[in-house]
Design a protein around this motif. Structure first.
Motif, PDB file in Angstrom:
ATOM      1  N   LEU A  87       0.845  -1.202   0.000  1.00 41.17           N
ATOM      2  CA  LEU A  87       0.000   0.000   0.000  1.00 41.17           C
ATOM      3  C   LEU A  87       0.879   1.250   0.000  1.00 41.17           C
ATOM      4  O   LEU A  87       0.646   2.194  -0.742  1.00 41.17           O
ATOM      5  CB  LEU A  87      -0.935  -0.011   1.224  1.00 41.17           C
ATOM      6  CG  LEU A  87      -2.041   1.040   1.232  1.00 41.17           C
ATOM      7  CD1 LEU A  87      -2.979   0.873   0.033  1.00 41.17           C
ATOM      8  CD2 LEU A  87      -2.869   0.968   2.513  1.00 41.17           C
ATOM      9  N   GLU A  88       1.923   1.230   0.815  1.00 45.71           N
ATOM     10  CA  GLU A  88       2.784   2.411   0.919  1.00 45.71           C
ATOM     11  C   GLU A  88       3.732   2.541  -0.270  1.00 45.71           C
ATOM     12  O   GLU A  88       3.906   3.624  -0.825  1.00 45.71           O
ATOM     13  CB  GLU A  88       3.595   2.342   2.218  1.00 45.71           C
ATOM     14  CG  GLU A  88       2.742   2.767   3.398  1.00 45.71           C
ATOM     15  CD  GLU A  88       3.309   2.326   4.739  1.00 45.71           C
ATOM     16  OE1 GLU A  88       4.487   1.920   4.792  1.00 45.71           O
ATOM     17  OE2 GLU A  88       2.550   2.379   5.725  1.00 45.71           O
ATOM     18  N   GLU A  89       4.353   1.434  -0.651  1.00 45.53           N
ATOM     19  CA  GLU A  89       5.422   1.479  -1.654  1.00 45.53           C
ATOM     20  C   GLU A  89       4.868   1.409  -3.082  1.00 45.53           C
ATOM     21  O   GLU A  89       5.362   2.099  -3.974  1.00 45.53           O
ATOM     22  CB  GLU A  89       6.377   0.300  -1.394  1.00 45.53           C
ATOM     23  CG  GLU A  89       7.602   0.259  -2.267  1.00 45.53           C
ATOM     24  CD  GLU A  89       8.536   1.457  -2.096  1.00 45.53           C
ATOM     25  OE1 GLU A  89       8.709   1.907  -0.945  1.00 45.53           O
ATOM     26  OE2 GLU A  89       9.065   1.935  -3.125  1.00 45.53           O
ATOM     27  N   ALA A  90       3.850   0.575  -3.281  1.00 44.89           N
ATOM     28  CA  ALA A  90       3.338   0.371  -4.643  1.00 44.89           C
ATOM     29  C   ALA A  90       2.002   1.076  -4.862  1.00 44.89           C
ATOM     30  O   ALA A  90       1.514   1.142  -5.975  1.00 44.89           O
ATOM     31  CB  ALA A  90       3.172  -1.133  -4.901  1.00 44.89           C
ATOM     32  N   ARG A  91       1.426   1.589  -3.817  1.00 44.06           N
ATOM     33  CA  ARG A  91       0.089   2.186  -3.860  1.00 44.06           C
ATOM     34  C   ARG A  91      -0.933   1.204  -4.456  1.00 44.06           C
ATOM     35  O   ARG A  91      -1.757   1.546  -5.302  1.00 44.06           O
ATOM     36  CB  ARG A  91       0.110   3.518  -4.634  1.00 44.06           C
ATOM     37  CG  ARG A  91       0.731   4.644  -3.814  1.00 44.06           C
ATOM     38  CD  ARG A  91       1.194   5.780  -4.663  1.00 44.06           C
ATOM     39  NE  ARG A  91       2.350   5.391  -5.458  1.00 44.06           N
ATOM     40  CZ  ARG A  91       2.425   5.470  -6.783  1.00 44.06           C
ATOM     41  NH1 ARG A  91       1.421   5.926  -7.473  1.00 44.06           N
ATOM     42  NH2 ARG A  91       3.511   5.086  -7.412  1.00 44.06           N
ATOM     43  N   VAL A  92      -0.845  -0.013  -3.980  1.00 42.78           N
ATOM     44  CA  VAL A  92      -1.814  -1.056  -4.355  1.00 42.78           C
ATOM     45  C   VAL A  92      -2.448  -1.594  -3.070  1.00 42.78           C
ATOM     46  O   VAL A  92      -1.737  -1.961  -2.137  1.00 42.78           O
ATOM     47  CB  VAL A  92      -1.136  -2.225  -5.101  1.00 42.78           C
ATOM     48  CG1 VAL A  92      -2.162  -3.322  -5.401  1.00 42.78           C
ATOM     49  CG2 VAL A  92      -0.482  -1.750  -6.388  1.00 42.78           C
ATOM     50  N   ALA A  93      -3.777  -1.603  -3.048  1.00 42.24           N
ATOM     51  CA  ALA A  93      -4.486  -2.165  -1.887  1.00 42.24           C
ATOM     52  C   ALA A  93      -4.836  -3.620  -2.164  1.00 42.24           C
ATOM     53  O   ALA A  93      -5.457  -3.928  -3.183  1.00 42.24           O
ATOM     54  CB  ALA A  93      -5.761  -1.371  -1.620  1.00 42.24           C
ATOM     55  N   ALA A  94      -4.396  -4.523  -1.276  1.00 39.26           N
ATOM     56  CA  ALA A  94      -4.757  -5.946  -1.363  1.00 39.26           C
ATOM     57  C   ALA A  94      -5.021  -6.413   0.059  1.00 39.26           C
ATOM     58  O   ALA A  94      -4.467  -5.864   1.016  1.00 39.26           O
ATOM     59  CB  ALA A  94      -3.624  -6.753  -1.983  1.00 39.26           C
ATOM     60  N   VAL A  95      -5.854  -7.439   0.209  1.00 35.98           N
ATOM     61  CA  VAL A  95      -6.220  -7.868   1.564  1.00 35.98           C
ATOM     62  C   VAL A  95      -5.231  -8.943   2.043  1.00 35.98           C
ATOM     63  O   VAL A  95      -4.981  -9.916   1.328  1.00 35.98           O
ATOM     64  CB  VAL A  95      -7.659  -8.447   1.602  1.00 35.98           C
ATOM     65  CG1 VAL A  95      -8.095  -8.678   3.048  1.00 35.98           C
ATOM     66  CG2 VAL A  95      -8.637  -7.543   0.886  1.00 35.98           C
ATOM     67  N   PRO A  96      -4.632  -8.758   3.232  1.00 38.69           N
ATOM     68  CA  PRO A  96      -3.704  -9.768   3.747  1.00 38.69           C
ATOM     69  C   PRO A  96      -4.396 -11.103   3.984  1.00 38.69           C
ATOM     70  O   PRO A  96      -5.521 -11.164   4.479  1.00 38.69           O
ATOM     71  CB  PRO A  96      -3.203  -9.165   5.067  1.00 38.69           C
ATOM     72  CG  PRO A  96      -4.114  -8.046   5.398  1.00 38.69           C
ATOM     73  CD  PRO A  96      -4.790  -7.618   4.139  1.00 38.69           C
ATOM     74  N   GLY A  97      -3.678 -12.172   3.633  1.00 34.60           N
ATOM     75  CA  GLY A  97      -4.259 -13.514   3.698  1.00 34.60           C
ATOM     76  C   GLY A  97      -4.661 -13.956   5.093  1.00 34.60           C
ATOM     77  O   GLY A  97      -5.567 -14.786   5.236  1.00 34.60           O
ATOM     78  N   ASN A  98      -3.996 -13.426   6.121  1.00 34.25           N
ATOM     79  CA  ASN A  98      -4.332 -13.883   7.480  1.00 34.25           C
ATOM     80  C   ASN A  98      -5.808 -13.641   7.801  1.00 34.25           C
ATOM     81  O   ASN A  98      -6.403 -14.364   8.585  1.00 34.25           O
ATOM     82  CB  ASN A  98      -3.430 -13.211   8.522  1.00 34.25           C
ATOM     83  CG  ASN A  98      -3.853 -11.797   8.808  1.00 34.25           C
ATOM     84  OD1 ASN A  98      -3.912 -10.979   7.890  1.00 34.25           O
ATOM     85  ND2 ASN A  98      -4.184 -11.492  10.045  1.00 34.25           N
ATOM     86  N   GLU A  99      -6.396 -12.628   7.158  1.00 34.47           N
ATOM     87  CA  GLU A  99      -7.819 -12.345   7.389  1.00 34.47           C
ATOM     88  C   GLU A  99      -8.703 -13.485   6.887  1.00 34.47           C
ATOM     89  O   GLU A  99      -9.842 -13.630   7.293  1.00 34.47           O
ATOM     90  CB  GLU A  99      -8.241 -11.047   6.681  1.00 34.47           C
ATOM     91  CG  GLU A  99      -7.409  -9.826   7.060  1.00 34.47           C
ATOM     92  CD  GLU A  99      -7.685  -9.337   8.482  1.00 34.47           C
ATOM     93  OE1 GLU A  99      -8.582  -9.894   9.142  1.00 34.47           O
ATOM     94  OE2 GLU A  99      -6.985  -8.398   8.925  1.00 34.47           O
ATOM     95  N   PHE A 100      -8.153 -14.275   5.963  1.00 31.32           N
ATOM     96  CA  PHE A 100      -8.907 -15.412   5.402  1.00 31.32           C
ATOM     97  C   PHE A 100      -8.386 -16.733   5.958  1.00 31.32           C
ATOM     98  O   PHE A 100      -8.721 -17.808   5.453  1.00 31.32           O
ATOM     99  CB  PHE A 100      -8.771 -15.428   3.873  1.00 31.32           C
ATOM    100  CG  PHE A 100      -9.124 -14.129   3.200  1.00 31.32           C
ATOM    101  CD1 PHE A 100     -10.443 -13.844   2.872  1.00 31.32           C
ATOM    102  CD2 PHE A 100      -8.149 -13.183   2.909  1.00 31.32           C
ATOM    103  CE1 PHE A 100     -10.775 -12.648   2.251  1.00 31.32           C
ATOM    104  CE2 PHE A 100      -8.472 -11.976   2.296  1.00 31.32           C
ATOM    105  CZ  PHE A 100      -9.781 -11.716   1.970  1.00 31.32           C
ATOM    106  N   GLY A 101      -7.500 -16.639   6.951  1.00 30.07           N
ATOM    107  CA  GLY A 101      -6.983 -17.860   7.580  1.00 30.07           C
ATOM    108  C   GLY A 101      -5.839 -18.514   6.835  1.00 30.07           C
ATOM    109  O   GLY A 101      -5.576 -19.698   7.033  1.00 30.07           O
TER     110      GLY A 101
END
Ligand code: PMP
Ligand code: GLU
Length: 398
Positions: free
Chosen positions: A352-366
């Protein structure tokens, strides 16, 4: 303030929270590529929007029956009969304010303290909190990437205890896009019947299927199985209607009746106008769905190819939905992971900071080895986003 214990253990939805963060940055003028939220980027098809406008002009602006209008239930019933050969009477259908609401209602009437609910990981973020809100215990069952992140009959069998009340299945899957084959479902179905558990079949992505694949769920396999299955579906994904808030739950009538009673004491009916629009969505031309699915299929190929060009990244090929769940663990040793963070969270923050791309971290999906990309965004944004990620990861190597 002293809040109820029940809510203190519930985090906000990670997918919605990330989307809010990405939109906030965008509003500040930051050029963000949003691979975060799972929401079709298309407008609701015109015939459906026109039907809603007509509904307003014709005065369909009052309460409807709590569980949905007879007209809309009939449209739902007809679709299931024609598309899947499944017969559901109006008393076996509940229309709610979105698919999420349908699941919430079901969990409240089906689960209670002491019940265990099996949730294969990777799972959609809202299942465990919703199970906990029903005082039951979510039991996360890990699956293997080599097996396409799909639960096997053996893995299911091993996790069933006398307390197991139900299994949640989601195919095509959020976050992996994986699709269970008929054969895999038959094997799971056998265990379900042997052990006498229920299954919540979250089929919200049933129409977003690629490579000519035909949709199958457990209810379609036999009448014995159908009696143990609850199907969750809705308009959000298939018809690009996330804001209209219409979902529907189909299953044995005793549970549907109880869930309808619960709804009568909480939200009452879902929007009368959205239901009218839903009748048009289900009865009208399906051409718009076909073209949206064709576009998702093109993007699936494109984002998968680009992502696999990043050294060290692995990813099974999704068969449906609009998500990619690539494994970035090859980079975890090079990341700065703050205290309290998991590596996938650290990577999502870095991107998000370096590439300005938002992606959801996998830990949220287990599954912490992965990140979830939603490719419900334009071809141009997909190309830009993956290029930026690749460049940001190259910097980590230095
Ligand atoms: N199930 C899954 C797997 C989903 O991804 C979503 C999307 N949020 C839903 C259910 C519910 O969607 P909605 O409430 O918009 O109908
Ligand atoms: N299902 C979508 C997602 O996973 C929408 C957000 C949500 O309801 O969680 O991103």
């Amino acid at each position: 303030m002293q809040l109820a214990q029940r809510i203190l253990q519930i985090p906000p939805s990670a997918t919605l929270a990330l989307n809010a963060k990405a939109n906030h940055l965008k509003a500040q003028g930051v050029d963000i590529v949003n691979f975060g939220v799972g929401e079709p980027d298309f407008d609701t098809p015109e015939n459906i929007r026109e039907a809603a406008i007509r509904a307003i002009h014709e005065g369909h602006t009052r309460y409807t029956p709590v569980g949905g209008t007879p007209e809309f239930k009939e449209a739902i019933s007809r679709r299931f009969q024609e598309d899947y050969g499944l017969t559901y009477k109006p008393t076996e259908i509940l229309v709610s304010c979105g698919g999420k609401h349908g699941l919430y209602n079901l969990f409240q009437v089906l689960f209670e303290e002491g019940d265990e609910v099996l949730i294969p990981a990777p799972f959609w973020v809202s299942y465990p909190p919703m199970v906990m809100l029903a005082d039951a215990t979510p039991v996360v069952v890990p699956t293997r990437q080599e097996n396409g992140f799909k639960l096997t009959a053996q893995e299911l069998k091993e996790r069933i205890t006398p307390k197991t009340k139900a299994l949640i299945l989601n195919s095509p899957s959020n976050p992996t896009g994986m699709v269970y084959s008929r054969k895999e479902l038959e094997a799971l179905g056998q265990v379900v019947l042997e052990k006498g558990i229920y299954v919540v079949s979250d089929d919200i992505y049933d129409k977003i299927l690629f490579d000519g694949e035909k949709f199958v769920n457990l209810a379609m396999l036999s009448p014995e199985l159908k009696a143990r299955i609850f199907i969750l579906n809705g308009l959000s994904k298939t018809y690009a209607m996330t804001g209209w808030r219409i979902g529907y739950l189909l299953g044995p009538d005793a549970a549907i009746k109880a869930a309808t009673n619960l709804q009568s004491q909480s939200t009452s009916n879902p929007s009368s106008i959205s239901q009218k629009a839903g009748v048009e969505a289900l009865n009208g031309s399906q051409d718009a769905v076909k073209s949206m699915v064709a576009e998702f299929a093109w993007r699936r190929d494109d984002i998968l190819r680009r992502t696999l060009e990043i050294p060290g990244v692995t990813c099974p090929k999704p068969g449906g939905a609009f998500y990619l769940f690539p494994n970035f663990s090859a980079y975890y040793g090079k990341l700065k992971v703050k205290e309290g963070q998991t590596p996938s969270q650290a990577l999502a923050e870095y991107l998000l900071e370096e590439a300005r791309v938002a992606a959801v971290p996998g830990n949220e999906f287990g599954e912490d080895n992965c990140l979830r990309f939603s490719y419900a965004t334009s071809r141009e944004r997909i190309a830009t986003g993956v290029t930026r990620i690749k460049e940001a990861l190259e910097k980590l190597e230095k």
